[in-house]
Design a protein around this motif. Structure first.
Motif, PDB file in Angstrom:
ATOM      1  N   ARG A  35       6.182  19.149  -2.816  1.00 16.87           N
ATOM      2  CA  ARG A  35       5.059  19.583  -3.643  1.00 16.87           C
ATOM      3  C   ARG A  35       3.775  19.619  -2.832  1.00 16.87           C
ATOM      4  O   ARG A  35       3.689  19.082  -1.743  1.00 16.87           O
ATOM      5  N   GLU A  36       2.744  20.224  -3.435  1.00 13.86           N
ATOM      6  CA  GLU A  36       1.444  20.245  -2.779  1.00 13.86           C
ATOM      7  C   GLU A  36       0.849  18.838  -2.790  1.00 13.86           C
ATOM      8  O   GLU A  36       1.195  18.015  -3.636  1.00 13.86           O
ATOM      9  N   ASP A  37      -0.077  18.618  -1.890  1.00 16.94           N
ATOM     10  CA  ASP A  37      -0.748  17.326  -1.796  1.00 16.94           C
ATOM     11  C   ASP A  37      -1.506  17.066  -3.098  1.00 16.94           C
ATOM     12  O   ASP A  37      -2.379  17.853  -3.480  1.00 16.94           O
TER      13      ASP A  37
ATOM     14  N   MET B 203       0.839  -1.176   0.000  1.00 19.27           N
ATOM     15  CA  MET B 203       0.000   0.000   0.000  1.00 19.27           C
ATOM     16  C   MET B 203       0.882   1.237   0.000  1.00 19.27           C
ATOM     17  O   MET B 203       1.835   1.341   0.767  1.00 19.27           O
ATOM     18  N   ALA B 204       0.561   2.182  -0.852  1.00 17.54           N
ATOM     19  CA  ALA B 204       1.345   3.408  -0.967  1.00 17.54           C
ATOM     20  C   ALA B 204       1.056   4.331   0.214  1.00 17.54           C
ATOM     21  O   ALA B 204      -0.055   4.390   0.726  1.00 17.54           O
ATOM     22  N   MET B 205       2.092   5.043   0.629  1.00 20.63           N
ATOM     23  CA  MET B 205       1.957   5.984   1.723  1.00 20.63           C
ATOM     24  C   MET B 205       1.289   7.254   1.232  1.00 20.63           C
ATOM     25  O   MET B 205       1.544   7.706   0.128  1.00 20.63           O
ATOM     26  N   GLY B 206       0.471   7.849   2.066  1.00 22.49           N
ATOM     27  CA  GLY B 206      -0.154   9.118   1.731  1.00 22.49           C
ATOM     28  C   GLY B 206       0.850  10.254   1.808  1.00 22.49           C
ATOM     29  O   GLY B 206       1.937  10.129   2.379  1.00 22.49           O
ATOM     30  N   HIS B 207       0.464  11.369   1.235  1.00 19.01           N
ATOM     31  CA  HIS B 207       1.349  12.530   1.199  1.00 19.01           C
ATOM     32  C   HIS B 207       1.686  13.018   2.611  1.00 19.01           C
ATOM     33  O   HIS B 207       2.832  13.351   2.906  1.00 19.01           O
ATOM     34  N   LYS B 208       0.683  13.047   3.474  1.00 14.06           N
ATOM     35  CA  LYS B 208       0.895  13.519   4.840  1.00 14.06           C
ATOM     36  C   LYS B 208       1.851  12.589   5.595  1.00 14.06           C
ATOM     37  O   LYS B 208       2.730  13.044   6.333  1.00 14.06           O
ATOM     38  N   ALA B 209       1.698  11.288   5.400  1.00 15.43           N
ATOM     39  CA  ALA B 209       2.591  10.325   6.055  1.00 15.43           C
ATOM     40  C   ALA B 209       4.013  10.460   5.526  1.00 15.43           C
ATOM     41  O   ALA B 209       4.978  10.375   6.299  1.00 15.43           O
ATOM     42  N   LYS B 210       4.150  10.682   4.224  1.00 15.37           N
ATOM     43  CA  LYS B 210       5.494  10.884   3.657  1.00 15.37           C
ATOM     44  C   LYS B 210       6.153  12.109   4.264  1.00 15.37           C
ATOM     45  O   LYS B 210       7.342  12.094   4.578  1.00 15.37           O
ATOM     46  N   ARG B 211       5.381  13.179   4.416  1.00 14.96           N
ATOM     47  CA  ARG B 211       5.944  14.405   5.005  1.00 14.96           C
ATOM     48  C   ARG B 211       6.397  14.162   6.440  1.00 14.96           C
ATOM     49  O   ARG B 211       7.476  14.604   6.847  1.00 14.96           O
ATOM     50  N   ARG B 212       5.597  13.445   7.199  1.00 15.96           N
ATOM     51  CA  ARG B 212       5.974  13.175   8.595  1.00 15.96           C
ATOM     52  C   ARG B 212       7.199  12.273   8.680  1.00 15.96           C
ATOM     53  O   ARG B 212       8.117  12.530   9.463  1.00 15.96           O
ATOM     54  N   TRP B 213       7.211  11.203   7.877  1.00 16.12           N
ATOM     55  CA  TRP B 213       8.348  10.290   7.907  1.00 16.12           C
ATOM     56  C   TRP B 213       9.626  10.970   7.428  1.00 16.12           C
ATOM     57  O   TRP B 213      10.707  10.718   7.949  1.00 16.12           O
ATOM     58  N   SER B 214       9.517  11.823   6.417  1.00 17.79           N
ATOM     59  CA  SER B 214      10.716  12.517   5.937  1.00 17.79           C
ATOM     60  C   SER B 214      11.275  13.425   7.026  1.00 17.79           C
ATOM     61  O   SER B 214      12.498  13.530   7.183  1.00 17.79           O
ATOM     62  N   LEU B 215      10.408  14.061   7.795  1.00 16.64           N
ATOM     63  CA  LEU B 215      10.868  14.900   8.895  1.00 16.64           C
ATOM     64  C   LEU B 215      11.561  14.068   9.971  1.00 16.64           C
ATOM     65  O   LEU B 215      12.633  14.434  10.466  1.00 16.64           O
ATOM     66  N   VAL B 216      10.977  12.931  10.314  1.00 12.73           N
ATOM     67  CA  VAL B 216      11.589  12.039  11.311  1.00 12.73           C
ATOM     68  C   VAL B 216      12.945  11.538  10.821  1.00 12.73           C
ATOM     69  O   VAL B 216      13.926  11.529  11.579  1.00 12.73           O
ATOM     70  N   ILE B 217      12.995  11.147   9.557  1.00 20.50           N
ATOM     71  CA  ILE B 217      14.256  10.639   9.000  1.00 20.50           C
ATOM     72  C   ILE B 217      15.326  11.717   9.022  1.00 20.50           C
ATOM     73  O   ILE B 217      16.475  11.462   9.383  1.00 20.50           O
TER      74      ILE B 217
END
Length: 73
Positions: free
Chosen positions: A66-68, A1-15
């Protein structure tokens, strides 16, 4: 399952907040272990380790600025 845009933004910040400092410590330790090589070799080590560090996360970082695409906030 692909990650949503919001989840990608959060994970990128954590990383970036947790993974980047770990990368810096590991890269510095590798250069120290090599015994402070010439500056070009040291630069090459940092570049190679930086690329190797980012490769597993490229799917998460792709499109984060990019924007959602779904238009949700």
């Amino acid at each position: 399952m692909a990650m949503g845009h919001k989840a990608k933004r959060r994970w990128s910040l954590v990383i970036l907040l947790l993974g980047l400092p770990v990368y810096i410590v590991v890269a510095s330790s590798v250069v120290t272990w090599l015994g402070r090589p010439p500056i070009l070799v040291e630069l090459l080590v940092y570049v190679v380790l930086g690329i190797l560090w980012a490769l597993p996360f490229r799917g998460i970082f792709r499109g984060v600025g990019r924007e959602d695409p779904d238009g949700r906030h």
